[in-house]
Design a protein around this motif. Structure first.
Motif, PDB file in Angstrom:
ATOM      1  N   VAL A  52       0.848  -1.199   0.000  1.00 47.35           N
ATOM      2  CA  VAL A  52       0.000   0.000   0.000  1.00 47.35           C
ATOM      3  C   VAL A  52       0.885   1.250   0.000  1.00 47.35           C
ATOM      4  O   VAL A  52       0.617   2.206  -0.729  1.00 47.35           O
ATOM      5  CB  VAL A  52      -0.970  -0.004   1.205  1.00 47.35           C
ATOM      6  N   ALA A  53       1.959   1.238   0.790  1.00 50.81           N
ATOM      7  CA  ALA A  53       2.863   2.385   0.838  1.00 50.81           C
ATOM      8  C   ALA A  53       3.544   2.596  -0.512  1.00 50.81           C
ATOM      9  O   ALA A  53       3.718   3.730  -0.959  1.00 50.81           O
ATOM     10  CB  ALA A  53       3.910   2.189   1.932  1.00 50.81           C
ATOM     11  N   GLU A  54       3.896   1.519  -1.167  1.00 55.68           N
ATOM     12  CA  GLU A  54       4.608   1.637  -2.446  1.00 55.68           C
ATOM     13  C   GLU A  54       3.692   2.012  -3.600  1.00 55.68           C
ATOM     14  O   GLU A  54       4.063   2.806  -4.456  1.00 55.68           O
ATOM     15  CB  GLU A  54       5.315   0.318  -2.769  1.00 55.68           C
ATOM     16  N   TYR A  55       2.494   1.450  -3.651  1.00 58.72           N
ATOM     17  CA  TYR A  55       1.622   1.616  -4.812  1.00 58.72           C
ATOM     18  C   TYR A  55       0.401   2.496  -4.566  1.00 58.72           C
ATOM     19  O   TYR A  55      -0.322   2.795  -5.492  1.00 58.72           O
ATOM     20  CB  TYR A  55       1.143   0.253  -5.317  1.00 58.72           C
ATOM     21  N   GLY A  56       0.165   2.896  -3.313  1.00 57.31           N
ATOM     22  CA  GLY A  56      -1.064   3.587  -2.980  1.00 57.31           C
ATOM     23  C   GLY A  56      -1.154   5.005  -3.497  1.00 57.31           C
ATOM     24  O   GLY A  56      -0.140   5.609  -3.821  1.00 57.31           O
ATOM     25  N   PRO A  57      -2.349   5.533  -3.591  1.00 53.32           N
ATOM     26  CA  PRO A  57      -3.585   4.799  -3.338  1.00 53.32           C
ATOM     27  C   PRO A  57      -3.769   3.693  -4.375  1.00 53.32           C
ATOM     28  O   PRO A  57      -3.528   3.906  -5.560  1.00 53.32           O
ATOM     29  CB  PRO A  57      -4.685   5.847  -3.449  1.00 53.32           C
ATOM     30  N   VAL A  58      -4.142   2.531  -3.878  1.00 61.30           N
ATOM     31  CA  VAL A  58      -4.213   1.346  -4.723  1.00 61.30           C
ATOM     32  C   VAL A  58      -5.527   0.615  -4.477  1.00 61.30           C
ATOM     33  O   VAL A  58      -6.001   0.539  -3.351  1.00 61.30           O
ATOM     34  CB  VAL A  58      -2.990   0.424  -4.465  1.00 61.30           C
ATOM     35  N   ALA A  59      -6.112   0.111  -5.549  1.00 62.41           N
ATOM     36  CA  ALA A  59      -7.347  -0.662  -5.428  1.00 62.41           C
ATOM     37  C   ALA A  59      -7.050  -1.996  -4.759  1.00 62.41           C
ATOM     38  O   ALA A  59      -5.974  -2.570  -4.946  1.00 62.41           O
ATOM     39  CB  ALA A  59      -7.957  -0.895  -6.810  1.00 62.41           C
ATOM     40  N   VAL A  64      -4.350  -7.609  -4.481  1.00 58.74           N
ATOM     41  CA  VAL A  64      -4.485  -9.062  -4.637  1.00 58.74           C
ATOM     42  C   VAL A  64      -3.570  -9.546  -5.757  1.00 58.74           C
ATOM     43  O   VAL A  64      -2.825 -10.516  -5.599  1.00 58.74           O
ATOM     44  CB  VAL A  64      -5.959  -9.448  -4.902  1.00 58.74           C
ATOM     45  N   ARG A  65      -3.597  -8.866  -6.892  1.00 57.25           N
ATOM     46  CA  ARG A  65      -2.769  -9.264  -8.041  1.00 57.25           C
ATOM     47  C   ARG A  65      -1.284  -9.095  -7.753  1.00 57.25           C
ATOM     48  O   ARG A  65      -0.483  -9.965  -8.070  1.00 57.25           O
ATOM     49  CB  ARG A  65      -3.152  -8.462  -9.281  1.00 57.25           C
ATOM     50  N   ARG A  66      -0.916  -7.981  -7.179  1.00 53.48           N
ATOM     51  CA  ARG A  66       0.506  -7.708  -6.936  1.00 53.48           C
ATOM     52  C   ARG A  66       1.114  -8.660  -5.912  1.00 53.48           C
ATOM     53  O   ARG A  66       2.276  -9.049  -6.039  1.00 53.48           O
ATOM     54  CB  ARG A  66       0.705  -6.271  -6.473  1.00 53.48           C
TER      55      ARG A  66
END
Length: 147
Positions: A52-59, A64-66
């Protein structure tokens, strides 16, 4: 008698690189898990928070996919992170039918402390080696991993 019968059977298994790497990995995982438990996190919660910290805001679906985690597990992990004030879910501005997850400032501080704890745990794991041997081991493991 073959070499796979009698007293050498277990010794053979334990001499395989795959067995040794697996045992070392399990020890390392346990050391890190014990260390980050000081922050109230388990390894999967830590992985979700880091993503979440790396890709957020993230669905949530992207998490789940990552991560390759089960969708139901991600929901439970996010529930814990949200209850602990480490992450928040809000409607995704690009698609209001979905939630986007963002790390909080408390979550970022927790990640920083977890990184320090994980570094200490890994230093303990590599303590039997000299600094040069530790660097060499990391290089060799990287080569095996990349192959």
């Amino acid at each position: 008698m073959t070499r796979f019968e009698g007293p050498d059977a277990l010794g053979h298994i334990q001499s395989l690189p795959s067995w040794l790497v697996g045992r070392v990995a399990a020890r390392g995982r346990n050391l890190v898990a014990d260390a980050i438990a000081e922050e109230g996190l388990r390894l999967p919660q830590h992985a979700v928070l880091a993503a979440v910290a790396e890709y957020g805001p993230v669905a949530q679906a992207d998490l789940v996919r990552r991560l390759g985690f089960d969708a139901k597990d991600v929901v439970l992990l996010l529930n814990h992170l949200e209850d602990a004030g480490l992450a928040v879910r809000r409607p995704d501005p690009r698609d209001r039918r979905k939630n986007a997850v963002t790390v909080t400032s408390t979550g970022l501080r927790t990640l920083e402390r977890c990184a320090e704890l994980a570094e200490r745990a890994n230093a303990e794991l590599l303590a039997p080696l000299s600094e040069a041997e530790g660097k060499q081991l990391m290089e060799l493991l990287g080569r095996v991993y990349e192959a």
